[in-house]
Write an enzyme that holds these catalytic residues in place. Structure first.
Site, PDB file in Angstrom:
ATOM      1  N   HIS A 279       0.836  -1.215   0.000  1.00  0.00           N
ATOM      2  CA  HIS A 279       0.000   0.000   0.000  1.00  0.00           C
ATOM      3  C   HIS A 279       0.861   1.252   0.000  1.00  0.00           C
ATOM      4  CE1 HIS A 279       0.227   0.766   4.422  1.00  0.00           C
ATOM      5  NE2 HIS A 279       0.156  -0.544   4.558  1.00  0.00           N
ATOM      6  N   ASP A 291       6.143   0.420   6.970  1.00  0.00           N
ATOM      7  CA  ASP A 291       4.710   0.275   6.694  1.00  0.00           C
ATOM      8  C   ASP A 291       4.232   1.398   5.791  1.00  0.00           C
ATOM      9  OD1 ASP A 291       2.124  -0.583   6.735  1.00  0.00           O
ATOM     10  OD2 ASP A 291       1.689   0.089   8.769  1.00  0.00           O
ATOM     11  N   GLU A 324      -4.955   2.172   2.522  1.00  0.00           N
ATOM     12  CA  GLU A 324      -5.107   0.908   3.258  1.00  0.00           C
ATOM     13  C   GLU A 324      -5.338   1.171   4.743  1.00  0.00           C
ATOM     14  OE1 GLU A 324      -3.761  -2.501   5.761  1.00  0.00           O
ATOM     15  OE2 GLU A 324      -2.907  -0.497   5.655  1.00  0.00           O
ATOM     16  N   GLU A 325      -4.571   2.120   5.275  1.00  0.00           N
ATOM     17  CA  GLU A 325      -4.578   2.326   6.727  1.00  0.00           C
ATOM     18  C   GLU A 325      -5.935   2.763   7.262  1.00  0.00           C
ATOM     19  OE1 GLU A 325      -2.376   1.290   8.514  1.00  0.00           O
ATOM     20  OE2 GLU A 325      -0.403   1.444   7.584  1.00  0.00           O
ATOM     21  N   ASP A 352       3.206  -6.562   3.058  1.00  0.00           N
ATOM     22  CA  ASP A 352       2.755  -5.512   3.988  1.00  0.00           C
ATOM     23  C   ASP A 352       2.989  -5.943   5.434  1.00  0.00           C
ATOM     24  OD1 ASP A 352       1.672  -3.278   5.151  1.00  0.00           O
ATOM     25  OD2 ASP A 352      -0.407  -3.903   4.900  1.00  0.00           O
ATOM     26  N   HIS A 423       3.300   2.297  12.883  1.00  0.00           N
ATOM     27  CA  HIS A 423       2.421   3.460  13.107  1.00  0.00           C
ATOM     28  C   HIS A 423       3.002   4.472  14.099  1.00  0.00           C
ATOM     29  CE1 HIS A 423      -1.357   0.904  11.834  1.00  0.00           C
ATOM     30  NE2 HIS A 423      -0.387   0.909  10.922  1.00  0.00           N
TER      31      HIS A 423
HETATM   32 ZN   LIG Z   1       0.573  -1.716   6.264  1.00  0.00          ZN
END
Ligand SMILES: [Zn+2]
Length: 463
Positions: A279, A291, A324-325, A352, A423
């Site tokens: 993503h 990520d 995506e998130e 991912d 994150h």
């Molecule tokens: Zn991800």
């Protein structure tokens, strides 16, 4: 459909499973795959792409100027690498703005604590909220609580996620983040703070998406860094704890982002597609290196290495999914747009889960693929990768396509340290080991080449 047509269709589908099970690669193809593996194991291309994305774009949360710059970057990167076809497909989403976020313990022992707003959370207004903490060890404990104990307080969930290679502890921990605010709001809480869904002890909170259930009272939701969750627990041992928090996050406007797609056209069966990708969006706190910059870089580089070596029989389509998130928004848009062509999506794999080394591969097929799986195992073994299970769970952006029946593979990375960074502001390029990235690149290159060459197909997904 008439009964006769239905029966014919069922027979045809069953028959196609029997005769189209994937066959085997030829001796020459096995040699080619080995040559590709050796070349990819030495290639810096994935690292160069990741360095480019994190340096030239950086944070790219859906709906932000960084998102738009990432889309332009991806289109340019595919073109610069001379992919045969490059295009983008629109994805509609709603923006969310983070704003200011700060919190403090007011009593008994005043101290600042580090929080971050959870994605999609409403704000507190500039005046903030303050209230007494009501502590639950788990999301389930909050669910069981009486509304009377919760009303007017700030809910704190302290459940600590532990490290696992396969990331399975995430699934168990994440309900506090995704659903905690709905349950707390329903019971009359003023706000919710959770211990970060993360395995580090840095004083950096982990963000991530949350949603409000239909009709519940919406309350602000934030994550505390792990050390600050410990600090509040220590103060709670001494009695009541009151905290204050201010978040100016809010929901923004409708926005159009894009799935960006680059293809290497197949030489014999160009209509048949092997889908790889990651993503393109990230959270806004770090530069989105693990990520999912890593997944973007690994899969673009794999397709490029194959194209430079020899045109594969099938087309290799690299999809960089949008948003995506915030809830697989790009993945759902892609599945909807391509549903009528699902039978040409032969199989797929998404990267991912960071940049750790791949240790095993899973697959899904309606057929017995033992011959081909044995060949894959032979090809991937020198990279330290073993055969997994015939029940691939795949990357999240492939879930909508799996639901339509597409077969998937999962090249499973070691995620032991993934949730240290996930994150957070710490998700930056220096955390990526270039040697691990080469191993990932070699595995994706070999796998994508093999599934692009192998005769037959994997039938419909039976998961
Ligand atoms: Zn991800």
């Amino acid at each position: 459909m008439k009964t006769k047509q239905i029966i014919t269709t069922i027979i045809l589908i069953s028959f196609s499973h029997l005769i189209f099970a994937a066959g085997s690669l030829s001796k020459a193809e096995l040699k080619q795959a080995e040559t590709l593996r050796k070349a990819a194991s030495k290639s810096d291309l994935a690292y160069e792409i990741l360095e480019s994305l994190t340096t030239e774009v950086g944070p790219r949360m859906a709906g932000t100027p960084g998102d738009a710059r990432a889309v332009a970057w991806a289109e340019n990167k595919f073109k610069e690498l001379k992919f045969d076809r490059v295009w983008k497909e629109p994805v509609k989403l709603r923006q969310w703005n983070r704003g200011i976020e700060k919190a403090e313990i007011i009593s008994p022992f005043p101290q600042p604590v580090m929080i971050t707003a959870l994605g999609n959370s409403i704000g507190t207004g500039e005046e903030g909220v303050r209230g007494e903490i009501i502590h639950f060890e788990t999301f389930e404990d909050l669910q069981k609580a009486e509304a009377g104990e919760v009303r007017g307080k700030i809910v704190f969930i302290s459940h600590k996620m532990h490290k696992t290679r396969d990331g399975s502890a995430y699934g168990r921990a994440v309900a506090a983040r995704s659903k905690g605010a709905s349950v707390a709001g329903e019971k009359g809480a003023k706000a919710i703070v959770i211990r970060s869904i993360g395995t580090d002890n840095d004083r950096l909170p982990h963000t991530g998406n949350m949603n409000y259930a239909e009709g519940v009272t919406q309350i602000p939701a934030a994550a505390l860094s792990n050390p600050d969750a410990d600090l509040i627990l220590n103060q709670l041992k001494r009695g009541k704890v009151e905290i204050g928090m201010t978040m100016t996050s809010d929901i923004g406007d409708e926005y159009t982002s894009y799935n960006v797609i680059g293809e290497i056209t197949g030489s014999e069966n160009p209509e048949e597609l092997i889908v790889i990708g990651g993503h393109l969006d990230s959270w806004d706190l770090g530069t989105g290196a693990v990520d999912d910059g890593a997944g973007v870089a690994i899969t673009i580089a794999a397709a490029k290495l194959i194209a430079d070596y020899e045109r594969p029989k099938r087309t290799i389509r690299v999809v960089l999914w949008a948003a995506e998130e915030i809830g697989l928004v790009g993945a759902r848009a892609y599945a909807k747009a391509h549903a009528d062509n699902i039978n040409n999506h032969i199989t797929a794999a998404e990267s991912d889960f960071g940049a750790g080394p791949i240790w095993s591969f899973d697959w899904s097929s309606a057929n017995d693929e033992s011959a081909f799986v044995a060949q894959l195992e032979q090809l991937l073994n020198p990279l330290g990768i073993v055969r997994g299970q015939p029940k691939s769970t795949s990357g999240p952006d492939l879930w909508p396509l799996r639901a339509l029946g597409m077969s998937t593979f999962a090249l499973r990375q070691d995620g032991t340290d993934y949730f240290d960074l996930h994150h957070t502001a710490n998700d930056t390029l220096d955390k990526v080991d270039p040697e691990h990235l080469k191993q990932n690149l070699a595995a994706y290159t070999v796998w994508a080449f093999a599934v692009a060459q192998v005769p037959g197909n994997f039938g419909f997904n039976i998961n």
